[in-house]
Structure formats: C-alpha cells, structure tokens
Write a protein that holds these residues in place. Structure first.
Motif, short mmCIF file in Angstrom:
data_model
loop_
_atom_site.label_atom_id
_atom_site.label_comp_id
_atom_site.label_asym_id
_atom_site.label_seq_id
_atom_site.Cartn_x
_atom_site.Cartn_y
_atom_site.Cartn_z
N ILE A 256 1.84 9.71 46.71
CA ILE A 256 1.91 10.62 47.86
C ILE A 256 2.48 9.89 49.07
CG2 ILE A 256 0.58 12.09 49.42
CD1 ILE A 256 -1.50 12.37 47.16
N LYS A 257 2.06 8.65 49.28
CA LYS A 257 2.57 7.89 50.42
C LYS A 257 4.06 7.63 50.29
CE LYS A 257 -1.79 5.71 51.75
NZ LYS A 257 -2.52 4.46 52.04
N GLU A 258 4.51 7.36 49.08
CA GLU A 258 5.95 7.19 48.85
C GLU A 258 6.70 8.48 49.20
OE1 GLU A 258 7.93 4.75 47.67
OE2 GLU A 258 6.57 3.21 46.91
N ALA A 259 6.13 9.61 48.81
CA ALA A 259 6.77 10.90 49.08
C ALA A 259 6.83 11.18 50.57
CB ALA A 259 6.02 12.01 48.35
N VAL A 260 5.75 10.89 51.28
CA VAL A 260 5.72 11.12 52.73
C VAL A 260 6.73 10.22 53.43
CG1 VAL A 260 4.32 10.94 54.82
CG2 VAL A 260 3.34 11.95 52.75
N TYR A 261 6.78 8.96 53.02
CA TYR A 261 7.76 8.04 53.59
C TYR A 261 9.18 8.58 53.39
CZ TYR A 261 10.57 3.78 54.15
OH TYR A 261 11.51 2.86 54.54
N GLY A 262 9.47 9.05 52.19
CA GLY A 262 10.79 9.60 51.91
C GLY A 262 11.09 10.84 52.72
N HIS A 263 10.09 11.69 52.90
CA HIS A 263 10.29 12.92 53.68
C HIS A 263 10.55 12.61 55.15
CE1 HIS A 263 9.00 16.66 51.29
NE2 HIS A 263 9.35 15.73 50.43
N ILE A 264 9.84 11.62 55.70
CA ILE A 264 10.07 11.25 57.10
C ILE A 264 11.48 10.69 57.27
CG2 ILE A 264 9.38 9.72 58.97
CD1 ILE A 264 6.51 9.96 58.01
N LEU A 265 11.93 9.87 56.32
CA LEU A 265 13.31 9.36 56.40
C LEU A 265 14.31 10.50 56.32
CD1 LEU A 265 13.34 6.08 54.26
CD2 LEU A 265 12.96 6.37 56.72
N GLN A 266 14.02 11.48 55.48
CA GLN A 266 14.90 12.64 55.37
C GLN A 266 14.97 13.38 56.70
OE1 GLN A 266 13.68 16.02 52.82
NE2 GLN A 266 15.62 15.73 51.75
N TYR A 267 13.82 13.54 57.34
CA TYR A 267 13.78 14.18 58.66
C TYR A 267 14.64 13.40 59.66
CZ TYR A 267 12.05 15.00 63.38
OH TYR A 267 11.97 15.23 64.73
N LEU A 268 14.50 12.07 59.66
CA LEU A 268 15.27 11.25 60.60
C LEU A 268 16.77 11.36 60.33
CD1 LEU A 268 13.00 8.05 60.68
CD2 LEU A 268 13.16 9.85 62.41
N ASN A 269 17.15 11.47 59.06
CA ASN A 269 18.56 11.65 58.71
C ASN A 269 19.11 12.97 59.25
OD1 ASN A 269 19.02 9.25 57.36
ND2 ASN A 269 18.44 10.07 55.36
N ILE A 270 18.28 14.00 59.20
CA ILE A 270 18.73 15.34 59.57
C ILE A 270 18.68 15.57 61.08
CG2 ILE A 270 18.21 17.81 59.34
CD1 ILE A 270 17.12 17.15 56.52
N GLU A 271 17.57 15.18 61.72
CA GLU A 271 17.38 15.53 63.13
C GLU A 271 17.44 14.33 64.08
OE1 GLU A 271 14.35 18.29 64.16
OE2 GLU A 271 14.33 19.26 62.20
N GLY A 272 17.41 13.12 63.54
CA GLY A 272 17.40 11.95 64.40
C GLY A 272 15.99 11.60 64.86
N TYR A 273 15.88 10.47 65.54
CA TYR A 273 14.56 10.00 65.97
C TYR A 273 14.04 10.87 67.12
CZ TYR A 273 10.79 6.65 66.53
OH TYR A 273 9.55 6.05 66.55
N PRO A 274 12.79 11.33 67.05
CA PRO A 274 12.24 12.21 68.09
C PRO A 274 11.88 11.43 69.35
CG PRO A 274 10.57 11.75 66.45
CD PRO A 274 11.83 11.11 65.95
N THR A 275 12.72 11.50 70.34
CA THR A 275 12.48 10.77 71.58
C THR A 275 12.98 11.57 72.77
OG1 THR A 275 13.06 8.78 72.84
CG2 THR A 275 14.65 9.53 71.20
N GLU A 276 12.28 11.46 73.88
CA GLU A 276 12.69 12.16 75.09
C GLU A 276 13.98 11.59 75.69
OE1 GLU A 276 8.96 12.13 77.46
OE2 GLU A 276 9.14 14.30 77.26
N GLU A 277 14.43 10.46 75.15
CA GLU A 277 15.69 9.90 75.60
C GLU A 277 16.88 10.75 75.14
OE1 GLU A 277 15.71 5.97 74.06
OE2 GLU A 277 13.97 5.32 75.23
N SER A 278 16.63 11.63 74.17
CA SER A 278 17.68 12.51 73.67
C SER A 278 17.64 13.85 74.39
CB SER A 278 17.51 12.74 72.16
OG SER A 278 18.38 13.75 71.70
N SER A 279 18.80 14.34 74.81
CA SER A 279 18.87 15.64 75.50
C SER A 279 18.58 16.80 74.55
CB SER A 279 20.25 15.83 76.13
OG SER A 279 21.27 15.77 75.13
N ASP A 280 18.66 16.55 73.24
CA ASP A 280 18.41 17.60 72.24
C ASP A 280 16.96 17.64 71.78
OD1 ASP A 280 21.08 18.42 72.18
OD2 ASP A 280 21.61 16.84 70.75
#
Length: 231
Positions: A44-68
C-alpha cells in the motif's frame, strides 16, 4: 463559522486541544483487527508513493510560490494519496465508500458546511456510519481545523458511539485528530511530501509514509462502537 462561533458551539478553546505523539494516537492494531499484514502494508505504501509522484507529474508541486496554486490542487493531492488506502481496506476489511462534498447535519439541524472528503461504512442497505473526515485548505490549517471539528462532532453524534477520526492538510503538512464523544485529540503535524521525494524513495518510505499507517488505523477502527463489536 468563525473560530469564535465554533468554539462557542463546541464549548472549547481550539488552541487548547490536547496534542499527543503519533504513537499515542495509533496504537498498533493486530492483524486480526485490520486484516492487513506487514507485507500488504508495504504494498500500500508503494502504491501511495507512486500515486503522489503521479500527481506531481501532472499538477506540479503544491506551493503558494506558483500562480496556478489553487485549493483544487490540494483536493486532488488528497484523492491521489488516500485512493490506494481506501481501496485496500475496502477489499479486505470494511464496506467503506468515499463521499465528496457531503454535508453532515447535526441532531439539532445545524451544519458546519460541506465536507470535501467523508468516508462512510455501509453497515446496512439504508444505514451508514461515518469513519473519517478530511478537510483540505490551500494555506491555513487553522481554517481546516475550525470546519472539521464541527463535522467530527456532528458525525460522531450521528454514529451514536465509537471514535471518529479526522485529517486536516494544506498539502505538505497533515494533522490527525480523533473525537470520542468527550474529548478532541490531535497529533503533531507530519509531512507527507517534499520537493526531492522522487529521488529519495527510501526516505519517504521510512519517514513520511506514516500517512498510510494513520489512514489504515482510522479506516479499520473509526465509527465502531463497542456494541458493534462481535466477541
């Protein structure tokens, strides 16, 4: 509701909620209680790690430094994170479902608003019990706390027993909460993702995958009253 209105309704000071170490919140359940052994937990932890990386690939790192950067980005991150965990527990242990944009109505007809993430246990065709609630905000964990405390109280009252769990997050940082009908308890903040996690998988697995342990504990024990336990 404002912080003052929330505190009045709950009869407590939010900044005085007792904080406990993570280990005190999630006492290690047995395999019989969760149905998930050490090997399965690792998967399960491997799957969650993979899903988070997938999110980062699609949307980028969630930070207020980004205007999006929007609150929707945090909601997406939550879904990517909890999806594999809910799926695993559902397949092994409980008939749980994730509800989105769900309003929890208290016994006196009041509501704290719409909850973005609510996990319920379908105990019968026309009956369900709330298990855990997740509140995600873009910049303020304090705002998330205000809303989730009301929702947890109302959900637990509607359950008529047991412990209800909650999670608040602003993306990187999370906090777990519990409510047993008499006291709210919160953990220290913990980090679920960091900038270099793609290149530091071992670090994430050893230090940051605690979100999986917390979620599995909440999903397998939340909303269960003593009268529901078969001995």
């Amino acid at each position: 509701m404002t912080i003052e209105e929330t505190e009045k309704r709950l009869s407590l000071q939010i900044d005085e909620i007792r904080a406990v170490p993570m280990k005190s919140m999630i006492a290690q359940p047995t395999l019989e209680e969760t149905g998930i052994d050490k090997n399965r937990m690792g998967i399960i932890k491997e799957a969650v790690y993979g899903h988070i990386l997938q999110y980062l690939n699609i949307e980028g790192y969630p930070t207020e430094e980004s205007s999006d950067y929007k609150e929707a980005n945090i909601s997406d991150l939550v879904l990517y994170t909890i999806g594999p965990i809910i799926d695993a527990v559902r397949n092994i242990r409980r008939n749980i479902r994730l509800k989105r944009e769900k309003e929890i109505i208290s016994s006196d007809g009041l509501t704290g608003g719409m909850e973005e993430f609510l996990v319920v246990d379908r105990v019968a065709i026309a009956e369900h019990k709330s298990v855990l609630i997740i509140e995600a905000k873009r910049s303020s964990m304090g705002q998330a706390m205000t809303q989730i405390l009301l929702a947890m109280k109302d959900a637990r009252d509607n359950n008529a027993g047991g412990v209800i769990y909650g999670f608040v997050t602003i993306g990187e940082d999370w906090r777990m909460l519990s409510y047993d009908g008499s006291e709210f308890v919160k953990t220290n903040k913990f980090t679920v993702l960091f900038d270099t996690m793609r290149d530091q998988k071992e670090k994430w697995m050893s230090e940051n995958s605690v979100i999986v342990d917390c979620m599995v504990f909440a999903l397998t024990t939340g909303g269960i009253a003593m009268k529901d336990v078969v001995v």
